[in-house]
Design a protein around this motif. Structure first.
Motif, mmCIF file in Angstrom:
data_model
loop_
_atom_site.group_PDB
_atom_site.id
_atom_site.type_symbol
_atom_site.label_atom_id
_atom_site.label_comp_id
_atom_site.label_asym_id
_atom_site.label_seq_id
_atom_site.Cartn_x
_atom_site.Cartn_y
_atom_site.Cartn_z
ATOM 1 N N ALA A 238 32.095 0.863 11.161
ATOM 2 C CA ALA A 238 30.661 0.592 11.016
ATOM 3 C C ALA A 238 30.428 -0.743 10.310
ATOM 4 N N LYS A 239 31.239 -1.032 9.286
ATOM 5 C CA LYS A 239 31.096 -2.300 8.563
ATOM 6 C C LYS A 239 31.319 -3.472 9.503
ATOM 7 N N TYR A 240 32.362 -3.404 10.343
ATOM 8 C CA TYR A 240 32.635 -4.489 11.276
ATOM 9 C C TYR A 240 31.504 -4.626 12.293
ATOM 10 N N TYR A 241 30.958 -3.507 12.753
ATOM 11 C CA TYR A 241 29.856 -3.557 13.720
ATOM 12 C C TYR A 241 28.652 -4.287 13.132
ATOM 13 N N PHE A 242 28.244 -3.913 11.922
ATOM 14 C CA PHE A 242 27.059 -4.521 11.321
ATOM 15 C C PHE A 242 27.313 -5.962 10.884
ATOM 16 N N ASP A 243 28.553 -6.279 10.479
ATOM 17 C CA ASP A 243 28.874 -7.670 10.148
ATOM 18 C C ASP A 243 28.864 -8.546 11.402
ATOM 19 N N LEU A 244 29.253 -7.978 12.532
ATOM 20 C CA LEU A 244 29.174 -8.717 13.793
ATOM 21 C C LEU A 244 27.720 -8.987 14.166
ATOM 22 N N ARG A 245 26.846 -8.051 13.873
ATOM 23 C CA ARG A 245 25.421 -8.263 14.127
ATOM 24 C C ARG A 245 24.873 -9.348 13.204
ATOM 25 N N SER A 246 25.333 -9.368 11.959
ATOM 26 C CA SER A 246 24.926 -10.430 11.037
ATOM 27 C C SER A 246 25.411 -11.787 11.537
ATOM 28 N N LEU A 247 26.645 -11.811 12.060
ATOM 29 C CA LEU A 247 27.193 -13.039 12.622
ATOM 30 C C LEU A 247 26.337 -13.521 13.790
ATOM 31 N N ALA A 248 25.887 -12.580 14.621
ATOM 32 C CA ALA A 248 25.039 -12.933 15.759
ATOM 33 C C ALA A 248 23.720 -13.545 15.290
ATOM 34 N N ASP A 249 23.117 -12.958 14.265
ATOM 35 C CA ASP A 249 21.857 -13.487 13.725
ATOM 36 C C ASP A 249 22.036 -14.890 13.165
ATOM 37 N N ASP A 250 23.147 -15.111 12.452
ATOM 38 C CA ASP A 250 23.394 -16.415 11.834
ATOM 39 C C ASP A 250 23.628 -17.514 12.866
ATOM 40 N N ASN A 251 24.083 -17.118 14.060
ATOM 41 C CA ASN A 251 24.433 -18.101 15.085
ATOM 42 C C ASN A 251 23.520 -18.026 16.310
ATOM 43 N N ASN A 252 22.369 -17.415 16.136
ATOM 44 C CA ASN A 252 21.360 -17.335 17.208
ATOM 45 C C ASN A 252 21.881 -16.670 18.473
ATOM 46 N N LEU A 253 22.791 -15.716 18.304
ATOM 47 C CA LEU A 253 23.241 -14.898 19.430
ATOM 48 C C LEU A 253 22.415 -13.613 19.432
ATOM 49 N N SER A 254 21.183 -13.746 19.791
ATOM 50 C CA SER A 254 20.270 -12.601 19.689
ATOM 51 C C SER A 254 20.569 -11.561 20.751
ATOM 52 N N PHE A 255 20.478 -10.310 20.368
ATOM 53 C CA PHE A 255 20.600 -9.204 21.305
ATOM 54 C C PHE A 255 19.281 -9.095 22.077
ATOM 55 N N LEU A 256 19.351 -8.706 23.334
ATOM 56 C CA LEU A 256 18.168 -8.606 24.172
ATOM 57 C C LEU A 256 17.264 -7.482 23.674
ATOM 58 N N LEU A 257 16.062 -7.848 23.272
ATOM 59 C CA LEU A 257 15.107 -6.871 22.743
ATOM 60 C C LEU A 257 14.115 -6.447 23.823
ATOM 61 N N GLU A 258 13.838 -5.149 23.870
ATOM 62 C CA GLU A 258 12.865 -4.613 24.816
ATOM 63 C C GLU A 258 11.984 -3.604 24.098
ATOM 64 N N PRO A 259 10.741 -3.437 24.568
ATOM 65 C CA PRO A 259 9.855 -2.446 23.939
ATOM 66 C C PRO A 259 10.445 -1.043 24.046
ATOM 67 N N LEU A 260 10.277 -0.283 22.994
ATOM 68 C CA LEU A 260 10.776 1.087 22.983
ATOM 69 C C LEU A 260 9.840 1.976 23.797
ATOM 70 N N SER A 261 10.364 2.494 24.899
ATOM 71 C CA SER A 261 9.586 3.396 25.755
ATOM 72 C C SER A 261 9.900 4.842 25.404
ATOM 73 N N LYS A 262 9.146 5.729 25.969
ATOM 74 C CA LYS A 262 9.363 7.156 25.718
ATOM 75 C C LYS A 262 10.745 7.578 26.210
ATOM 76 N N GLU A 263 11.139 7.055 27.366
ATOM 77 C CA GLU A 263 12.436 7.420 27.936
ATOM 78 C C GLU A 263 13.592 6.928 27.062
ATOM 79 N N ARG A 264 13.475 5.686 26.563
ATOM 80 C CA ARG A 264 14.533 5.141 25.709
ATOM 81 C C ARG A 264 14.605 5.882 24.387
#
Length: 307
Positions: A238-264
């Motif tokens: 879990a630590k590595y997963y969240f640190d990888l997300r921090s790395l993505a934020d620091d380097n503008n590697l944004s994850f694709l964001l979509e509106p949360l629907s009822k199905e999702r």
């Protein structure tokens, strides 16, 4: 026999303390230790921010989406089911920073590409001088994951094994060895993590010029250098997963964001419930084993005291 106060006893106590402290500081073993890749990336992140500030560089138009009272934006990556493409991008970026900001060029012959080439193409004499860029590392890893049909979780475990190898063996990942170290980590992670492991001969079908004997030898050395420690606790993962997300934020590697629907939302709830049930079953199984051991040795259970 060694008694308290004996020189030999003190030696083993000191050795135990040193081993314990080394374990505490090793991020691939201990959940509270900072990941090496995130530390190495911070140098570049700080320099980039400082340069932008000095040169008055504007961040430009903000493209990141933010949630509001009416709409919640989320990506499709979770700690239990990470997005494969985004995870591979982050893991390869972590490897890039490892190479770029390495302390030295310490290596071992088993990982040297000149001694053990992955292709029949002649390795240039100056192969050890040129750092690979992020795209080059990404293409190499993506090809292996695509051909072997490996999962995103396997990519995270690959990074854990890679940092564990660098720490245990006291070597650096550099231009001369990065492909074989990454390949060895992927090979081991796929066997430990994925239910349907890829055999060494299968990698020989992906990398046409490598032999099964070379793969076997590299795997054996990798395991020995890890001291056969292939355990990855959930907290470390879990630590590595969240640190990888921090790395993505620091380097503008944004994850694709979509509106949360009822199905999702229903899908996320189902995944959460499935994981919760899975961990409950594992906990019950562990408790049953504990009861069996207690009955075997006749040890009475006592209430834990939390300090």
């Amino acid at each position: 026999m060694l008694f308290p106060g004996h020189t030999g006893s003190r030696y083993w106590v000191i050795l135990f303390i040193r081993s314990y402290l080394a374990l505490e500081s090793n991020p691939s073993d201990h959940p509270r230790a900072s990941t090496i890749f995130l530390s190495k990336s911070q140098t570049d992140v700080r320099e980039k921010r400082k340069s932008n500030h000095i040169n008055h560089v504007s961040p430009g138009q903000l493209t990141k989406k933010y949630s509001s009272c009416s709409t919640i934006f989320i990506d499709d990556s979770t700690v239990s089911q990470p997005n494969l493409r985004s995870t591979i991008k982050c893991v390869t970026l972590a490897i890039y920073y490892h190479i770029k900001n390495r302390d030295s060029d310490r290596s071992l012959d088993i990982f040297d590409e000149k001694s053990h080439p992955l292709t029949r193409e002649e390795v240039p004499d100056d192969y050890y001088k040129h750092d690979p860029d992020h795209k080059h590392i990404y293409r190499f890893v993506r090809t292996l994951f695509s051909a072997a049909q490996l999962t995103a979780e396997c990519a995270i475990v690959t990074l854990v094994y890679l940092e564990r190898l660098l720490t245990y063996a006291e070597i650096d990942i550099c231009p001369s060895n990065w492909k074989r170290i990454v390949l060895g980590a992927i090979l081991l992670a796929s066997k430990v993590w994925d239910d349907q492991a890829v055999w060494n001969v299968d990698y020989c079908q992906i990398l046409k010029d490598i032999t099964v004997e070379d793969m076997n030898e590299m795997e054996r050395h990798f395991l020995e250098l890890l001291q056969f420690n292939i355990n990855v606790p959930a907290s470390v993962y879990a630590k590595y997963y969240f640190d990888l997300r921090s790395l993505a934020d620091d380097n503008n590697l944004s994850f694709l964001l979509e509106p949360l629907s009822k199905e999702r939302a229903q899908k996320l709830e189902a995944i959460s419930r499935l994981c919760e049930d899975k961990y409950k079953d594992l906990s019950k199984a562990a408790m049953r084993r504990s009861f069996s051991a207690d009955n075997l040795v006749g040890i009475r259970r006592s209430n834990a005291i939390l300090s």
